[in-house]
Enzyme design. Structure first.
Site, PDB file in Angstrom:
ATOM      1  N   PHE A 108       0.846  -1.203   0.074  1.00  0.00           N
ATOM      2  CA  PHE A 108       0.071  -0.106  -0.189  1.00  0.00           C
ATOM      3  C   PHE A 108       0.823   1.213   0.078  1.00  0.00           C
ATOM      4  CE2 PHE A 108      -0.745   2.708   3.717  1.00  0.00           C
ATOM      5  CZ  PHE A 108       0.060   2.318   4.533  1.00  0.00           C
ATOM      6  N   LYS A 109       2.134   1.128   0.358  1.00  0.00           N
ATOM      7  CA  LYS A 109       2.881   2.636   0.395  1.00  0.00           C
ATOM      8  C   LYS A 109       3.119   3.143  -0.857  1.00  0.00           C
ATOM      9  CE  LYS A 109       5.091   1.452   4.804  1.00  0.00           C
ATOM     10  NZ  LYS A 109       4.341   0.248   5.145  1.00  0.00           N
ATOM     11  N   ASP A 110       2.843   2.341  -1.784  1.00  0.00           N
ATOM     12  CA  ASP A 110       3.064   2.800  -3.470  1.00  0.00           C
ATOM     13  C   ASP A 110       1.857   3.886  -3.649  1.00  0.00           C
ATOM     14  OD1 ASP A 110       4.939   1.219  -4.271  1.00  0.00           O
ATOM     15  OD2 ASP A 110       3.654  -0.519  -4.801  1.00  0.00           O
ATOM     16  N   LEU A 113       3.507   6.955  -2.188  1.00  0.00           N
ATOM     17  CA  LEU A 113       4.868   7.386  -2.585  1.00  0.00           C
ATOM     18  C   LEU A 113       4.903   7.640  -4.310  1.00  0.00           C
ATOM     19  CD1 LEU A 113       7.009   5.166  -0.127  1.00  0.00           C
ATOM     20  CD2 LEU A 113       7.242   7.496  -0.385  1.00  0.00           C
TER      21      LEU A 113
END
Ligand SMILES: *Cc1c(COP(=O)(O)O)cnc(C)c1O
Length: 455
Positions: A108-110, A113
């Protein structure tokens, strides 16, 4: 009216959005928040695509970027996702699964970011300046940051990871990126050693200024902002009567975005905060005990935290938006390693949150039971959220799925006896050439490397 930002600790005020993004951590040691949280008109947002919704929501928080430019930044950020819905929401038995893992590194950090990378590039280019991002990673954040910043103008990125101590997939994801602005440094040491090196370099202010060093850690306001969108999107996709989200939580970044969405007018009944055995936030919500204990290694490593770096943002609202109380409580916490909360405060917390802790055993059991009942494999982080949703007993909970199961094949194999299906993009990494510099655990060697590459 202008959109402005300030620090939770009161020492910074009146910042524009772009300055807030470049500042990262507020210069008084606090975290940056909007001076006012805007309210939304839900009817206006209904039926929009993910990108349209993102643009609408971002525009409420950003007034120093042209609307057309903002649209392009959003389009570029989510064009790297492998599903055109960006965050597909699927119903499985009694829960909804919001798949947040369709970005380039399958976690989920995509979502944040990819946006932050394009935003940085845009702001830096406009201001004719540059940054060199430096960070340490135990795996996930590093790869998402590298994929967010690869190939961007006016940015280089240096990421330290502990040599041979990240998972094989994580190592491949980070080191097979061939863009010339990406530098992987593998330290012969632990993740803590990597963090200590980064901290020491940032503390050398002359070095930091000379090389325009910057961080992209989870406290950047733009990351929270990007995460608000999928709470609205999942709501529109699921048409539930009462709205519950279950969120696998580490640094309180993801779930804080849900809290902001609620403040904006999303009709959230409760946010279910799921922890693994690293349970500081579970103890806070259930017992008012926010105290540090040792970090335990679990099947869900991205939730293995001791101090939740975004938590201060929530405390600010809990303390009635009073920055002097927030500041003194954070100073107290830094000194005593604990905070205690009274009954009134806990009652206020429980208006918005419930929390459950998922043990290692329950993580595997949940993956297995969910697979047996639905044929769908969830990763160990998502499993903590599904477990918490079951414990809460609410109907139609929207569980945020934070990673693709293929990133954690060992846990999946243990739980189900089979291999998770591997997305092509992960399979393709295996033959690729790796680029990394292996260095001894020594600050000076890392500084020399950075200076040489930038010199
Ligand atoms: C980072 C991460 C989390 C925790 O998110 P926070 O914003 O730190 O609470 C959960 N699951 C996965 C897979 C992650 O990468």
């Amino acid at each position: 009216m202008a959109v402005l930002y300030k620090s939770t600790r009161g020492g910074v005020k009146g910042l524009g959005f772009s300055d807030a993004v470049l500042m990262g951590l507020a210069s008084d040691g606090g975290l940056i928040i909007p001076e006012k949280i805007p309210l939304v008109d839900l009817d206006r947002l209904k039926g929009l695509s993910y990108e349209q919704l993102a643009e609408e929501i971002f525009s409420l928080f950003i007034d120093d970027i042209d609307r057309e430019d903002l649209r392009l930044i959003v389009q570029r950020s989510y064009s790297t996702f492998d599903d055109k819905r960006i965050v597909p929401v699927v119903k499985k038995d009694g829960v909804f699964i919001a798949e947040l893992f369709h970005g380039p590194t399958f976690a989920f950090k995509d979502i944040a970011l990819q946006f932050l990378g394009n935003l940085f590039e845009y702001i830096l280019t406009k201001r004719a300046t540059y940054i060199n991002v430096l960070g340490a990673t135990s795996g996930d954040t590093g790869s998402a940051a590298i994929y967010g910043l690869r190939g961007k103008e006016n940015i280089n990125i240096f990421i330290l990871h502990p040599y041979k101590k990240v998972s094989p997939i994580q190592e491949l994801q980070m080191t097979t990126v061939q863009d010339s602005n990406v530098f992987n440094i593998a330290i012969k040491g632990t993740f803590d050693d990597c963090q200590a090196i980064v901290k020491s370099i940032f503390n050398d202010l002359a070095f930091k200024e000379k090389f325009h060093l910057a961080a992209v850690n989870s406290i950047n306001w733009a990351r929270v902002l990007a995460q608000i969108v999928y709470y609205f999107y999942a709501y529109f996709q699921s048409s539930v009567n009462r709205l519950y989200f279950s969120v696998p939580t580490g640094n309180f970044g993801n779930i804080f975005a849900g809290f902001v969405a609620k403040k904006m007018g999303l009709p959230v009944d409760k946010l279910i905060l799921a922890t693994n055995s690293n349970d500081i936030l579970y103890r806070f919500i259930n017992f008012g005990d926010y105290s540090i204990s040792d970090v335990k290694k679990t099947y869900s490593p991205s939730m293995d935290i001791q101090i939740a770096s975004n938590f201060e943002r929530y405390l600010y609202y809990l303390f009635g938006e009073d920055s002097s109380t927030t500041k003194s409580k954070m100073e107290q916490f830094a000194k005593n390693k604990k905070l205690q909360f009274n009954r009134d405060e806990l009652e206020a917390v429980r208006e918005d949150f419930v929390s459950f802790r998922c043990s290692e055993d329950d993580t595997l059991k949940t993956i297995k039971r969910f697979y047996d009942e639905t044929g769908y494999i969830i990763d160990p982080h998502t499993a903590a959220g599904v477990y918490a949703a079951w414990q809460a007993g609410f109907d139609d909970v929207i569980c945020l799925a934070t990673a693709h199961p293929a990133k954690f094949p060992d846990a999946i194999r243990l739980a189900t006896g089979r291999e998770p299906d591997e997305p092509e993009a992960i399979a393709e990494l295996k033959g690729k050439e790796k680029r990394l510099e292996v260095l001894d655990n020594d600050v000076e060697l890392v500084k020399d490397f950075i200076a040489k590459k930038l010199g």
